[in-house]
Motif scaffolding. Structure first.
Motif, PDB file in Angstrom:
ATOM      1  N   ALA A 158      -4.815  12.482  11.229  1.00 18.59           N
ATOM      2  CA  ALA A 158      -4.725  11.868   9.895  1.00 18.59           C
ATOM      3  C   ALA A 158      -3.689  12.623   9.085  1.00 18.59           C
ATOM      4  N   GLY A 159      -3.524  12.186   7.825  1.00 18.91           N
ATOM      5  CA  GLY A 159      -2.567  12.852   6.939  1.00 18.91           C
ATOM      6  C   GLY A 159      -1.287  12.072   6.828  1.00 18.91           C
ATOM      7  N   GLU A 160      -0.598  12.328   5.714  1.00 20.55           N
ATOM      8  CA  GLU A 160       0.598  11.574   5.367  1.00 20.55           C
ATOM      9  C   GLU A 160       1.642  11.540   6.486  1.00 20.55           C
ATOM     10  N   ALA A 186       1.714  -2.317  -4.539  1.00 24.77           N
ATOM     11  CA  ALA A 186       0.508  -1.495  -4.684  1.00 24.77           C
ATOM     12  C   ALA A 186      -0.207  -2.013  -5.920  1.00 24.77           C
ATOM     13  N   ARG A 187      -1.284  -1.353  -6.320  1.00 22.20           N
ATOM     14  CA  ARG A 187      -2.005  -1.841  -7.501  1.00 22.20           C
ATOM     15  C   ARG A 187      -1.287  -1.454  -8.784  1.00 22.20           C
ATOM     16  N   ASN A 188      -0.865  -0.190  -8.852  1.00 22.73           N
ATOM     17  CA  ASN A 188      -0.375   0.366 -10.104  1.00 22.73           C
ATOM     18  C   ASN A 188       1.103   0.756  -9.971  1.00 22.73           C
ATOM     19  N   ARG A 189       1.963  -0.026 -10.606  1.00 17.53           N
ATOM     20  CA  ARG A 189       3.405   0.176 -10.446  1.00 17.53           C
ATOM     21  C   ARG A 189       3.862   1.516 -11.011  1.00 17.53           C
ATOM     22  N   GLY A 190       3.168   1.980 -12.056  1.00 18.69           N
ATOM     23  CA  GLY A 190       3.640   3.177 -12.744  1.00 18.69           C
ATOM     24  C   GLY A 190       3.142   4.484 -12.139  1.00 18.69           C
ATOM     25  N   ARG A 191       2.295   4.413 -11.140  1.00 20.86           N
ATOM     26  CA  ARG A 191       1.699   5.634 -10.587  1.00 20.86           C
ATOM     27  C   ARG A 191       2.762   6.528  -9.922  1.00 20.86           C
ATOM     28  N   GLN A 192       2.645   7.860 -10.179  1.00 20.29           N
ATOM     29  CA  GLN A 192       3.575   8.809  -9.547  1.00 20.29           C
ATOM     30  C   GLN A 192       3.219   8.967  -8.074  1.00 20.29           C
ATOM     31  N   ARG A 193       4.196   8.796  -7.185  1.00 22.34           N
ATOM     32  CA  ARG A 193       3.902   8.812  -5.754  1.00 22.34           C
ATOM     33  C   ARG A 193       4.745   9.824  -4.995  1.00 22.34           C
ATOM     34  N   GLY A 194       5.559  10.599  -5.727  1.00 23.88           N
ATOM     35  CA  GLY A 194       6.406  11.591  -5.052  1.00 23.88           C
ATOM     36  C   GLY A 194       7.585  10.959  -4.329  1.00 23.88           C
ATOM     37  N   GLY A 254       0.839  -1.193   0.000  1.00 25.75           N
ATOM     38  CA  GLY A 254       0.000   0.000   0.000  1.00 25.75           C
ATOM     39  C   GLY A 254       0.869   1.236   0.000  1.00 25.75           C
ATOM     40  N   LEU A 255       0.853   1.967  -1.130  1.00 30.60           N
ATOM     41  CA  LEU A 255       1.727   3.141  -1.285  1.00 30.60           C
ATOM     42  C   LEU A 255       0.895   4.394  -1.561  1.00 30.60           C
ATOM     43  N   GLY A 256      -0.245   4.515  -0.872  1.00 30.38           N
ATOM     44  CA  GLY A 256      -1.082   5.699  -1.021  1.00 30.38           C
ATOM     45  C   GLY A 256      -0.609   6.805  -0.084  1.00 30.38           C
ATOM     46  N   THR A 257      -1.551   7.507   0.528  1.00 31.62           N
ATOM     47  CA  THR A 257      -1.191   8.629   1.402  1.00 31.62           C
ATOM     48  C   THR A 257      -0.192   8.202   2.470  1.00 31.62           C
ATOM     49  N   VAL A 258      -0.545   7.158   3.233  1.00 26.42           N
ATOM     50  CA  VAL A 258       0.306   6.777   4.366  1.00 26.42           C
ATOM     51  C   VAL A 258       1.560   6.039   3.886  1.00 26.42           C
ATOM     52  N   GLY A 259       1.380   5.133   2.910  1.00 27.82           N
ATOM     53  CA  GLY A 259       2.521   4.365   2.406  1.00 27.82           C
ATOM     54  C   GLY A 259       3.592   5.270   1.823  1.00 27.82           C
ATOM     55  N   ASN A 265      -4.647   0.033   9.736  1.00 29.93           N
ATOM     56  CA  ASN A 265      -5.983  -0.346   9.267  1.00 29.93           C
ATOM     57  C   ASN A 265      -6.938  -0.611  10.438  1.00 29.93           C
ATOM     58  N   LYS A 266      -7.665   0.460  10.839  1.00 29.60           N
ATOM     59  CA  LYS A 266      -8.553   0.325  12.007  1.00 29.60           C
ATOM     60  C   LYS A 266      -9.710  -0.621  11.743  1.00 29.60           C
ATOM     61  N   ALA A 267     -10.215  -0.633  10.494  1.00 33.80           N
ATOM     62  CA  ALA A 267     -11.351  -1.503  10.183  1.00 33.80           C
ATOM     63  C   ALA A 267     -10.948  -2.966  10.388  1.00 33.80           C
TER      64      ALA A 267
HETATM   65  N1  LIG Z   1      -4.896   8.659   5.090  1.00 28.36           N
HETATM   66  C1  LIG Z   1      -4.817   8.859   6.405  1.00 28.36           C
HETATM   67  O1  LIG Z   1      -4.634   9.979   6.874  1.00 28.36           O
HETATM   68  C2  LIG Z   1      -4.940   7.692   7.353  1.00 28.36           C
HETATM   69  C3  LIG Z   1      -4.888   7.931   8.741  1.00 28.36           C
HETATM   70  C4  LIG Z   1      -4.943   6.845   9.618  1.00 28.36           C
HETATM   71  C5  LIG Z   1      -5.094   5.569   9.124  1.00 28.36           C
HETATM   72  N2  LIG Z   1      -5.186   5.383   7.771  1.00 28.36           N
HETATM   73  C6  LIG Z   1      -5.346   4.009   7.293  1.00 28.36           C
HETATM   74  O2  LIG Z   1      -4.187   3.683   6.529  1.00 28.36           O
HETATM   75  C7  LIG Z   1      -4.538   2.774   5.494  1.00 28.36           C
HETATM   76  C8  LIG Z   1      -4.097   3.363   4.162  1.00 28.36           C
HETATM   77  O3  LIG Z   1      -4.766   4.584   3.978  1.00 28.36           O
HETATM   78  P1  LIG Z   1      -4.360   5.592   2.803  1.00 28.36           P
HETATM   79  O4  LIG Z   1      -5.115   6.849   3.060  1.00 28.36           O
HETATM   80  O5  LIG Z   1      -2.900   5.648   2.645  1.00 28.36           O
HETATM   81  O6  LIG Z   1      -5.041   4.854   1.548  1.00 28.36           O
HETATM   82  P2  LIG Z   1      -4.864   5.171  -0.009  1.00 28.36           P
HETATM   83  O7  LIG Z   1      -4.232   6.495  -0.202  1.00 28.36           O
HETATM   84  O8  LIG Z   1      -6.167   4.886  -0.635  1.00 28.36           O
HETATM   85  O9  LIG Z   1      -3.806   4.058  -0.476  1.00 28.36           O
HETATM   86  C9  LIG Z   1      -4.123   2.704  -0.549  1.00 28.36           C
HETATM   87  C10 LIG Z   1      -2.982   1.978  -1.196  1.00 28.36           C
HETATM   88  O10 LIG Z   1      -3.306   0.600  -1.258  1.00 28.36           O
HETATM   89  C11 LIG Z   1      -3.042   0.127  -2.587  1.00 28.36           C
HETATM   90  N3  LIG Z   1      -3.982  -0.964  -2.897  1.00 28.36           N
HETATM   91  C12 LIG Z   1      -5.324  -0.907  -2.950  1.00 28.36           C
HETATM   92  N4  LIG Z   1      -5.815  -2.113  -3.285  1.00 28.36           N
HETATM   93  C13 LIG Z   1      -4.754  -2.930  -3.454  1.00 28.36           C
HETATM   94  C14 LIG Z   1      -4.593  -4.270  -3.832  1.00 28.36           C
HETATM   95  N5  LIG Z   1      -5.650  -5.038  -4.113  1.00 28.36           N
HETATM   96  N6  LIG Z   1      -3.348  -4.779  -3.899  1.00 28.36           N
HETATM   97  C15 LIG Z   1      -2.277  -4.008  -3.656  1.00 28.36           C
HETATM   98  N7  LIG Z   1      -2.359  -2.710  -3.290  1.00 28.36           N
HETATM   99  C16 LIG Z   1      -3.581  -2.181  -3.198  1.00 28.36           C
HETATM  100  C17 LIG Z   1      -3.248   1.304  -3.505  1.00 28.36           C
HETATM  101  O11 LIG Z   1      -2.529   1.089  -4.691  1.00 28.36           O
HETATM  102  P3  LIG Z   1      -2.418   2.182  -5.889  1.00 28.36           P
HETATM  103  O12 LIG Z   1      -1.735   3.379  -5.295  1.00 28.36           O
HETATM  104  O13 LIG Z   1      -1.607   1.555  -6.928  1.00 28.36           O
HETATM  105  O14 LIG Z   1      -3.834   2.468  -6.303  1.00 28.36           O
HETATM  106  C18 LIG Z   1      -2.682   2.437  -2.650  1.00 28.36           C
HETATM  107  O15 LIG Z   1      -1.310   2.543  -2.829  1.00 28.36           O
HETATM  108  C19 LIG Z   1      -6.037   2.541   5.625  1.00 28.36           C
HETATM  109  O16 LIG Z   1      -6.282   1.411   6.423  1.00 28.36           O
HETATM  110  C20 LIG Z   1      -6.514   3.782   6.362  1.00 28.36           C
HETATM  111  O17 LIG Z   1      -7.698   3.581   7.095  1.00 28.36           O
HETATM  112  C21 LIG Z   1      -5.103   6.403   6.872  1.00 28.36           C
END
Ligand SMILES: NC(=O)c1ccc[n+]([C@@H]2O[C@H](COP(=O)([O-])OP(=O)(O)OC[C@H]3O[C@@H](n4cnc5c(N)ncnc54)[C@H](OP(=O)(O)O)[C@@H]3O)[C@@H](O)[C@H]2O)c1
Length: 437
Positions: free
Chosen positions: A301-303, A43-51, A13-18, A104-106
């Protein structure tokens, strides 16, 4: 597990937190790199720009394959969702004795007991500081700092989106719908806001905090949940005139060995420790014996804030700390009896009524019939339309009596819509004698 001196980390998972975590690893002077080495990502998309540059790490399309790789000592799960790939990856890592850090609180709220069982059986630790309160160390505070205390209540503002919306409504006089739409446009709220505004996200976090605070198994199904979507500007204004601010409060309490948990909008006197926590901030008030009341406030919250909590769990693992997932061995976690939230208390009620003589008397009569005394009463001045809002607060009464009175009031011809009721949170919660259920 690898014999290398540094713990080898894989991030799924390389979204906001990753991406935030990868930036912390990229800081050569940060403590993370002293005892840990990031080796693989997914992550899902290897080519995505993530900074951040991910070229130097081994790539996995499938997070479960990453979790199964024997070269990885610690899986960091930052995908999200209570089921699906996040759950499969975490289970896979724990089953082979690797450690897991997750935000992942859920997942932890819904499957915490089962995951803790696997963790105990295999020795793979499960840490989740970032799952509650983002950058605010709520989990560690309850698990470690208050380990010598008996907690009787935890009450928090645990969802930044809801707190932002309620704060904006109060400060700008805009409606719930307007503020929500703006928050979505600015990226503060999800396109589907149900998890946040419906109170479910706060309930996940409350489940985790209550389990740790009260030494009970996590029990998400037991949380009574109400969101903020019925809170109107009228409520915010009239509650303000009566000396209160409206917040989404997640509260757990232990009384007589039984645990109650509820998430709902509530009125807080301006002197309540959570009343001035504004915007997207999170906060927790814990009542514990013998320490008394403690308050934690910060960015929920936040990165950066969330990644910093993930990093602190990783450093704990690298330095041999971490302990049990919920602070105690599972065998010591009580399957605590469930209790309904606060059976007694003061309440706020908003009514939409026809502007006719005798309405107030009819409402008072229905309350008096249930032995409920009115503490204060207010009518919205200058309100136009077929129905006018009136609000009242009650003196302390039984919730069951209030519910009976509400049902009777709802049947009055002059009442235009079902009354809206919120509890009034008192600022002090007396620590009570603890007994294991
Ligand atoms: N954001 C916050 O401020 C925050 C705060 C506290 C806790 N959290 C928790 O932290 C966790 C991540 O949150 P986030 O905001 O960083 O989420 P996000 O930005 O949506 O990122 C999710 C990441 O998971 C990847 N992903 C999704 N489905 C996948 C799959 N099937 N296989 C492989 N990778 C997959 C996505 O890949 P792609 O990038 O390629 O699409 C993306 O990199 C969640 O449990 C959230 O509740 C977040």
């Amino acid at each position: 597990m690898s014999n290398s001196k540094k713990l080898r980390v894989g991030v799924a998972g390389l979204g906001t937190v990753g991406a935030g975590l990868l930036k912390l690893f990229a800081d050569e002077n940060g403590r993370l790199n002293e005892k840990l080495e990031l080796v693989a990502v997914s992550a899902r998309n290897r080519g995505r720009q993530r900074g951040v540059n991910i070229e130097r790490y081994q790539w996995f399309d499938d997070p479960v394959e990453l979790a199964a790789n024997p070269e990885i000592d610690v899986l960091v799960e930052l995908i999200g969702g209570s089921d699906g790939p996040a759950k499969r990856a975490v289970e896979t890592a724990l089953e082979r004795g690797a450690h897991v850090v997750t935000a992942n609180k859920a997942l932890v709220a819904v499957h915490g007991t089962k995951l803790a069982e696997v963790s105990e059986r295999t020795g793979g630790k499960l840490l989740f500081e970032a799952a509650v309160g983002g950058g605010v160390p709520m989990v560690k505070a309850l698990k470690e700092s208050l380990a010598g205390c008996r907690a009787s209540a935890v009450a928090g503002i645990l969802n930044g989106t809801c707190n932002y919306i309620l704060t904006e409504m109060e400060q700008t006089g805009r409606s719930f719908e307007d503020v929500l739409a703006d928050a979505q446009r600015l990226g503060y709220a999800e396109a589907d806001p149900t998890t946040d505004v419906g109170g479910f996200d706060a309930a996940h976090k409350l489940t985790i905090l209550s389990a740790i605070a009260f030494g009970a198994r996590p029990d998400y199904d037991h949380v009574r949940i109400e969101g903020i979507d019925r809170v109107s500007l009228t409520d915010i204004r009239l509650a303000g005139k009566l000396g209160y601010r409206i917040k989404l409060i997640a509260k757990g309490a232990l009384e007589g060995g039984a645990v109650s948990m509820h998430v709902s909008p509530a009125l807080l006197g301006f002197d309540h420790p959570l009343a001035n926590v504004g915007g997207s901030l999170n906060a927790l008030v814990a009542d514990a014996d013998p320490v008394g009341q403690l308050t934690f406030i910060g960015r929920g919250a936040g990165e950066g804030p969330t990644a910093s909590s993930v990093a602190s769990d990783l450093i704990d693992l690298a330095e041999g700390r971490g302990g049990h997932a919920f602070g105690r061995p599972l065998a010591q976690l009580a399957a605590a009896p469930r209790a309904a939230p606060a059976e007694y208390g003061r309440f706020y009620m908003r009514l939409m009524v026809q502007d006719k003589p005798g309405v107030v008397a009819a409402v008072s009569d229905r309350l008096a019939h249930e032995n409920i005394s009115i503490e204060s009463f207010l009518q919205m001045p200058g309100h136009e339309g077929p129905a006018v809002p009136i609000v009242l607060t009650t003196q302390s009464c039984a919730r069951a009596s209030l519910e009976a009175a509400v049902a009777a009031i709802e049947r009055l011809d002059v009442v235009a819509e079902p009354p809206y009721v919120m509890p009034i949170e008192e600022s002090g919660h007396r620590a009570r004698t603890w007994s294991k259920g």
